[in-house]
Design an enzyme around this catalytic site. Structure first.
Site, PDB file in Angstrom:
ATOM      1  N   SER A 131      -2.493  -6.844  46.427  1.00  0.00           N
ATOM      2  CA  SER A 131      -3.424  -6.013  47.188  1.00  0.00           C
ATOM      3  C   SER A 131      -2.964  -5.967  48.634  1.00  0.00           C
ATOM      4  O   SER A 131      -2.250  -6.873  49.094  1.00  0.00           O
ATOM      5  CB  SER A 131      -4.835  -6.603  47.119  1.00  0.00           C
ATOM      6  OG  SER A 131      -5.710  -5.972  48.045  1.00  0.00           O
TER       7      SER A 131
ATOM      8  N   TYR B 151     -10.753 -13.442  47.795  1.00  0.00           N
ATOM      9  CA  TYR B 151     -10.047 -12.364  47.091  1.00  0.00           C
ATOM     10  C   TYR B 151      -8.637 -12.244  47.667  1.00  0.00           C
ATOM     11  O   TYR B 151      -7.645 -12.200  46.927  1.00  0.00           O
ATOM     12  CB  TYR B 151     -10.799 -11.046  47.248  1.00  0.00           C
ATOM     13  CG  TYR B 151     -10.016  -9.848  46.771  1.00  0.00           C
ATOM     14  CD1 TYR B 151      -9.906  -9.563  45.408  1.00  0.00           C
ATOM     15  CD2 TYR B 151      -9.377  -9.002  47.675  1.00  0.00           C
ATOM     16  CE1 TYR B 151      -9.172  -8.466  44.967  1.00  0.00           C
ATOM     17  CE2 TYR B 151      -8.643  -7.912  47.242  1.00  0.00           C
ATOM     18  CZ  TYR B 151      -8.544  -7.638  45.891  1.00  0.00           C
ATOM     19  OH  TYR B 151      -7.818  -6.558  45.451  1.00  0.00           O
TER      20      TYR B 151
END
Length: 267
Positions: A142, A155
């Site tokens: 990501s 995350y």
């Protein structure tokens, strides 16, 4: 490695970007084994794929369950006879909560799905991929894996771990038939918040952003183009490309920019 006539395993293929990856792999002539915890979502993906016959199989799988994952390759081999490619797409975000306030259960869930789920899949399938004349592993990290996002710290930590895992794999497998790609999506229009069991404020953030979330279909296209070219890393979206460059030039400046964007959401 070209997609056509190869067998691909895709996690998280029951919705969003994973679904688009499955549909586009099939459109490019590949065979696909879809794995997802959401069986109904995979059935919808299969319906959207149309009449592809034995080129598509669906498998209910919790990637955070190590024993389930280690038994999964045999299901793929039974359905398709071989496996040539693995795309670790499945992932979840955390509640938009600061480190000090987030419960350990939520932290562990994010790490178990995003990092350990990816690791389990790699460990389960790598012995089979090494037996192929050519093969490919693509792990989806990501933009948050190289840039801190307040309220998504764990995350980001999980995706940073995926980044280093993938880069380490690439180095270890340079002299093998297995190519390795790490993928960094920016904002992509998916239902990851719902799939994570959250009502996250990402949608409100997107409304005021000068860069709108990328369509999931376009994101999948960029990813698959990168995989076919055996790219080392793939940046998906203008925001990912910009922040990658900015964070290299000024890591602190890039972090402060994201902080300003996220400040309202955490107040």
């Amino acid at each position: 490695m070209k997609i056509k006539d190869k067998v691909w395993v895709v996690t998280g293929g029951g919705s969003g970007m994973g679904r688009e990856l499955v549909l586009q792999l099939l459109a490019r002539g590949g065979r696909v084994a879809v794995a997802d915890i959401n069986e109904a979502g995979m059935q919808e993906t299969a319906q959207l794929a149309g009449n592809v016959g034995a080129r598509l199989s669906i498998h209910t799988l919790n990637i955070a369950d190590k024993e389930q994952v280690l038994a999964f390759p045999e299901q793929v081999l039974a359905a398709h006879g071989a496996v040539d490619g693995l795309i670790n797409n499945a992932g979840i975000i955390q509640p938009f909560i600061k480190v000090n306030d987030l419960e350990f259960a939520a932290i562990e869930k994010v790490m178990n799905v995003n990092f350990y789920g990816t690791l389990y899949m790699v460990k389960a399938f790598l012995p089979h991929l090494l037996e192929r004349p050519e093969a490919h592993i693509a792990n989806i990290s990501s933009m948050g894996g190289f840039l801190p996002v307040p309220g998504q710290t764990f995350y980001g930590a999980s995706k940073a771990a995926v980044k280093l895992l993938t880069e380490g794999l690439h180095s270890e497998l340079i002299d093998s038939p297995v190519k390795v790609t790490v993928i960094f999506p920016g904002a992509v229009n998916t239902n990851i918040s719902v799939n994570s069991g959250l009502q996250a404020p990402a949608e409100r953030q997107a409304e005021d952003s000068p860069i709108q979330p990328l369509d999931a279909g376009k994101a999948a296209e960029i990813m698959l183009d990168g995989i076919e070219k055996d790219k080392y890393r793939v940046l998906v979206g203008k925001d990912a490309r910009f922040m990658d460059a900015y964070s290299r030039l000024s890591p602190k400046g890039a972090a402060r920019l994201i902080y300003k964007k996220m400040k309202e959401l955490l107040s």
